[in-house]
Scaffold this active site. Structure first.
Site, PDB file in Angstrom:
ATOM      1  N   HIS A  21       0.920  -1.114   0.546  1.00 36.28           N
ATOM      2  CA  HIS A  21       0.123   0.251  -0.295  1.00 36.28           C
ATOM      3  C   HIS A  21       0.771   1.583   0.141  1.00 36.28           C
ATOM      4  CE1 HIS A  21      -3.988  -1.977   0.682  1.00 36.28           C
ATOM      5  NE2 HIS A  21      -3.614  -2.745   1.891  1.00 36.28           N
ATOM      6  N   LYS A  28      -7.830  14.060   4.815  1.00 40.33           N
ATOM      7  CA  LYS A  28      -7.329  12.727   4.565  1.00 40.33           C
ATOM      8  C   LYS A  28      -6.717  12.807   5.505  1.00 40.33           C
ATOM      9  CE  LYS A  28      -5.992  14.314  -0.189  1.00 40.33           C
ATOM     10  NZ  LYS A  28      -6.329  12.699  -0.694  1.00 40.33           N
ATOM     11  N   ARG A  29      -5.691  12.177   5.457  1.00 38.25           N
ATOM     12  CA  ARG A  29      -3.875  12.334   6.692  1.00 38.25           C
ATOM     13  C   ARG A  29      -3.366  13.405   6.246  1.00 38.25           C
ATOM     14  NH1 ARG A  29      -4.007   8.091  11.479  1.00 38.25           N
ATOM     15  NH2 ARG A  29      -2.374   9.319  11.156  1.00 38.25           N
ATOM     16  N   LYS A  81       0.707  14.705   0.816  1.00 34.10           N
ATOM     17  CA  LYS A  81      -0.012  14.937   0.501  1.00 34.10           C
ATOM     18  C   LYS A  81      -0.825  16.326   0.403  1.00 34.10           C
ATOM     19  CE  LYS A  81      -2.349  10.832   2.775  1.00 34.10           C
ATOM     20  NZ  LYS A  81      -2.773  10.050   1.980  1.00 34.10           N
ATOM     21  N   THR A 101      -8.366   6.898  -2.182  1.00 38.90           N
ATOM     22  CA  THR A 101      -9.746   5.835  -2.263  1.00 38.90           C
ATOM     23  C   THR A 101     -10.882   7.420  -1.777  1.00 38.90           C
ATOM     24  OG1 THR A 101      -9.675   5.340   0.140  1.00 38.90           O
ATOM     25  CG2 THR A 101      -9.165   4.209  -1.646  1.00 38.90           C
ATOM     26  N   LYS A 131     -14.324   9.157  -3.782  1.00 43.24           N
ATOM     27  CA  LYS A 131     -15.781   8.870  -3.047  1.00 43.24           C
ATOM     28  C   LYS A 131     -16.139  10.557  -3.116  1.00 43.24           C
ATOM     29  CE  LYS A 131     -13.631   6.477   0.410  1.00 43.24           C
ATOM     30  NZ  LYS A 131     -12.862   6.285   2.138  1.00 43.24           N
TER      31      LYS A 131
END
Ligand code: 26V
Length: 838
Positions: A372, A563-564, A569, A671, A675
């Site tokens: 992952h 998100k985290r 990111k 993911t 969504k």
């Protein structure tokens, strides 16, 4: 007891079923309120109503759960076991109501009592037994396995404390323990009949058996019990109810007795607590996976209980373990459960007394491993010292696996010493340690990445040597999400509009949404679509007002990154763009600007300094901008605390713009991106992870792509990237960073954000924020101008939803079932006298 008497009991049970009409639900609810909750008209609280409702639902899961298990057992079917240290299940009540098909009836039943199932559902604490994407993926997979009627079971740990609760204090993240089990969890069933002894420490004694073979016994161990708790996982209106089995640690009675006998009563109780600590807390994902012994204990505790349980179940229906590959597939969710390979080998060789070669031949076809993350620092490495102390026999087995493997590759690649070193399970320097990914690859028959790009990258970079050796082992399985939770439950307005337009089949076949395509250009459908979005945004605005006291304009663009919090990111790049808009308005208050509400939510690992500083920055920027009369009607910034599954269900439906802006090559899949698309948001994103596939599906005109791609990132890094060079060419960026340097947002502590500036300008800007900044701002400009054309925006929004079919976890799971696990759907046989849902 006489057989006929037992038969009497079972025919009574099996010829019965619980009706689910309004009256039956009301009757059941009332009974639980009195007989389960022990409540009267004077003492009933909302919580009691929630719990009673949960019990009504749980009762109705039981018959199908038992019939599903009986069918799998009787037919001795091949099963898949999804082993994961994390399951981010979220709330169960509303999901179970939906999947049982009794949501409308329950609504009517409760309405008669002045109650609403949505209010009651919100009382349920999230089962937050995961950190983020990896754990939520596991939960979506369980849902899809049940919906596809695959004999699949999840195995995990029943942590007392899930992911920490995040509170924002003075702009900073603080962490609080999340005791989700405090008031009992009505959806779990304790199974005292499934308890296993787990061994730790001790030593290995070698001896020759009667046949002269060398044997190993693991002796003088410390023991802990693993106790099973089962949670039902209902499929979508199809009679299947699968299971996720979570282990909790209990001290052994033996241990208790010994201590009590020497008279140390209090000491005995203390020791008991010590051993039970194993399942007490989920490890938060830190940037550097610490070599923590308790974490290794958790992993082995989990693995040992699970493998024992799988073998026990196998042996009830099969004469020996020799046919296990025909009956058992085990999916390793990352390397966290990779000790399973050593544990299964230990049982085959030491307990079942199967020869090594035969044991290995059985083992490899059973296991498959999902990677992952590309980030090499996140790969698990266990110091040999730790393993040799905690699991001496497993270390020997790992050495033996490695020894045989190295012998093989030395023949295939003679004189390639460096390659042998890279492929070895044992890292020698800087510290002798076990590379869990190498163990997982060598012990599995399939290895997969979670998007096309990620799979290519692990094939060509991370695991290139292994891909050379075994190209056929590697496969791509693009992640997916369950549309039941992420559209039907989360966004009832949009789900309703879609079903009214193209029917309900999308609930189990997401490609059906393609039928929306012809409506994209239909003005009246567009208006209805827009109205749904507006209503959802109004709901979220209310929540924001309640939580943060901030008024936001539901007509503004909701630009969302949830998100985290991690540097890769690039929440920071998002903030820099906000600062750019702020500067623009301040410099020229009459510049036309499309009003936006920037929404952030996400947790930082408790030990991740930079991520926590970014949270503080977001909150400081929010404070200033939201209160500046010149800017507050144009831009608003909101940080919603404590991101979790249930909060996510409220946010996605209200999104206009989805921020998927990771440094290319770093986000394995994502993911959340799926969504958002499902809920009709447009994406601004890099060519990373599954964004690439989303772009392929929705088309280039319906997504905003910017920045360097993964190859360009790599090339720029190798050719020597200098962020300062960009700065000199961009006066705008200069101005933006200046504000941080000057402490405009940190009046109380001027140099608060210095580490951010340092990392961007003087420490190499590892995540290429500066390199992508201009391209990001330009792209945001295009986003803004499209948003001014609401009809056009809406059309693209509809097209996004229409093309999201590929990203159902049903598709992902079907691929795993066909290409990795070799499992087939099984319809539960419903006992005579019971009613099937179909
Ligand atoms: C590492 C560690 C190490 C310390 C203890 C706890 C812990 C927990 C998790 C991890 C690895 C996390 C890897 C991960 O979450 N990857 C994400 O997986 C998602 C599902 O495949 C994917 O969508 C995301 O892109 C990816 O970042």
């Amino acid at each position: 007891m006489g057989r006929d008497k037992i038969e009497k009991l079972w025919s009574l049970i099996e010829n019965n079923y619980l009706a689910s009409d309004k009256e039956a639900l009301q009757d059941s609810f009332a009974r639980h309120l009195e007989y389960t909750q022990s409540k009267t008209r004077y003492t009933t609280e909302a919580f009691d109503s929630y719990k009673s409702c949960a019990h009504v639902v749980r009762d109705r899961l039981m018959e199908r759960w038992n019939d599903t298990n009986q069918t799998y057992f009787n037919d001795n079917v091949k099963r898949v076991y999804y082993l994961s240290l994390e399951f981010l299940l979220g709330r169960a009540l509303s999901n179970a109501l939906l999947n049982l098909g009794i949501l409308p009836e329950m609504e009517r039943a409760l309405a008669d009592f002045g109650l609403s199932h949505t209010d009651l559902s919100e009382i349920e604490p999230d089962a937050g037994l995961g950190n983020g994407g990896l754990g939520r993926l596991a939960a979506c997979f369980l849902d899809s396995m049940a919906t596809l009627q695959l004999p699949g079971e999840g195995y995990g740990i029943r942590y007392d404390y899930g992911i920490f609760e995040q509170k924002i204090v003075n702009g900073y993240q603080t962490e609080l323990p999340e005791n989700w089990l405090r008031y009992g969890y009505p959806f779990e069933i304790i199974r005292p009949e499934y308890q296993y002894t787990i061994h730790f420490y001790g030593n290995v004694s070698q001896y020759q058996d009667d046949q002269g073979s060398l044997r190993n016994d693991w002796l003088n161990t410390e023991k802990v019990m693993a106790l099973a708790h089962d949670i039902p996982i209902p499929g979508y209106q199809n009679d299947t109810v699968n299971t996720v089995r979570l282990w909790s640690a209990k001290s052994t009675r033996e241990f208790e007795l010994a201590e009590f006998n020497i008279g140390d009563y209090v000491g005995a109780v203390e020791g008991k607590i010590n051993s039970e600590i194993i399942s007490s807390v989920l490890y938060p994902k830190d940037d550097i996976p610490a070599g923590k012994e308790l974490r290794l204990k958790q992993e082995y505790f989990f693995v040992s209980a699970t493998i024992q349980d799988i073998i026990r179940r196998h042996k009830v229906k099969n004469p020996s373990v020799l046919n296990m590959p025909d009956k058992v597939a085990i999916q390793l969710n990352d390397t966290h459960p990779a000790l399973s390979i050593a544990e299964l080998m230990r049982i085959f060789v030491d307990v079942e007394k199967i020869g090594w070669d035969k044991a290995w031949e059985l083992c490899v076809p059973i296991f498959a491993y999902t990677n992952h993350t590309m980030m090499s620092e996140a790969l698990e490495l266990w110091p040999v010292d730790l393993l040799s102390n905690l699991l001496p026999r497993h270390l020997q087995i790992i050495y033996e696996i490695n020894h045989r493997f190295l012998n093989n590759i030395r023949q295939i690649y003679p004189n390639e010493e460096d390659k042998h070193k890279r492929m070895s399970i044992v890292q020698e320097l800087p510290q002798k340690a076990i590379r869990m990914a190498n163990l997982a690859i060598i012990g599995s028959h399939k290895v997969n990445g979670v998007s096309h790009l990620h799979t290519e990258l692990i094939k060509q970079k991370l695991f290139a040597d292994f891909h050379d050796l075994w190209p056929e082992k590697f496969t791509s399985k693009t992640n997916g999400i369950t549309q039941r939770r992420w559209l039907k439950l989360a966004n009832p307005r949009l789900a309703g509009l879609i079903s009214d337009t193209v029917g309900e089949n999308w609930i189990t076949d997401l490609y059906e949404l393609e039928k929306l395509e012809p409506y994209a250009a239909d003005a009246s459908f567009g208006e209805a679509w827009q109205k749904v979005k507006l209503e959802n945004k109004k709901d979220l605005a209310l929540y924001i007002k309640k939580q943060n006291g901030i008024e936001v304009n539901p007509y503004s663009m909701f630009d969302i990154q949830i998100k985290r919090i991690h540097e890769y990111k690039r929440q920071l790049m998002n903030v820099l763009h906000i600062l750019h808009l702020y500067r623009q308005i301040k410099n020229n208050p009459t510049t036309p600007i499309v009003p936006r509400t920037f929404i952030f939510s996400g947790k930082a690992a408790p030990g991740y300094y930079m991520a926590k500083l970014i949270i503080k920055l977001i909150n400081d920027v929010a404070l200033k901008i939201n209160n500046d009369p010149e800017t507050r009607d144009k831009i608003k910034v909101v940080f919603l605390a404590n991101y979790c599954v249930s909060l996510a269900q409220q946010i996605f439906p209200a999104a206009d713009l989805s921020e998927q802006i990771s440094t290319a090559g770093m986000e394995a899949s994502g993911t959340g991106n799926m969504k958002f698309t499902l809920n009709g948001a447009l994406t601004i994103g890099t060519l990373d992870g599954a964004n690439i596939e989303i772009k392929e599906e929705v088309g280039d005109d319906n997504i905003f792509i910017f920045g360097l791609d993964a190859d360009q990132v790599r090339d720029l890094k190798t050719s020597g990237y200098n962020p300062l060079g960009y700065l000199n060419h961009s006066p705008e960026l200069h101005d933006v960073l200046r504000m941080l340097v000057d402490g405009e947002f940190s009046a109380h502590k001027e140099d608060l954000y210095k580490p951010i500036i340092e990392s961007l300008l003087y420490q190499g800007d590892n995540y290429m924020v500066i390199a992508d900044y201009q391209s990001y701002c330009n792209c945001q400009q295009k986003v803004a101008s499209l948003f001014q054309n609401q009809a056009m925006w809406t059309q693209k929004s509809i097209i996004n939803t229409a093309h999201v079919g590929k990203f159902s976890s049903d598709r992902t799971i079907q691929e795993y079932a066909d290409e990795v696990w070799g499992v087939k759907p099984v319809k539960p046989k419903i006992k005579q006298g019971r009613k099937s849902m179909k």
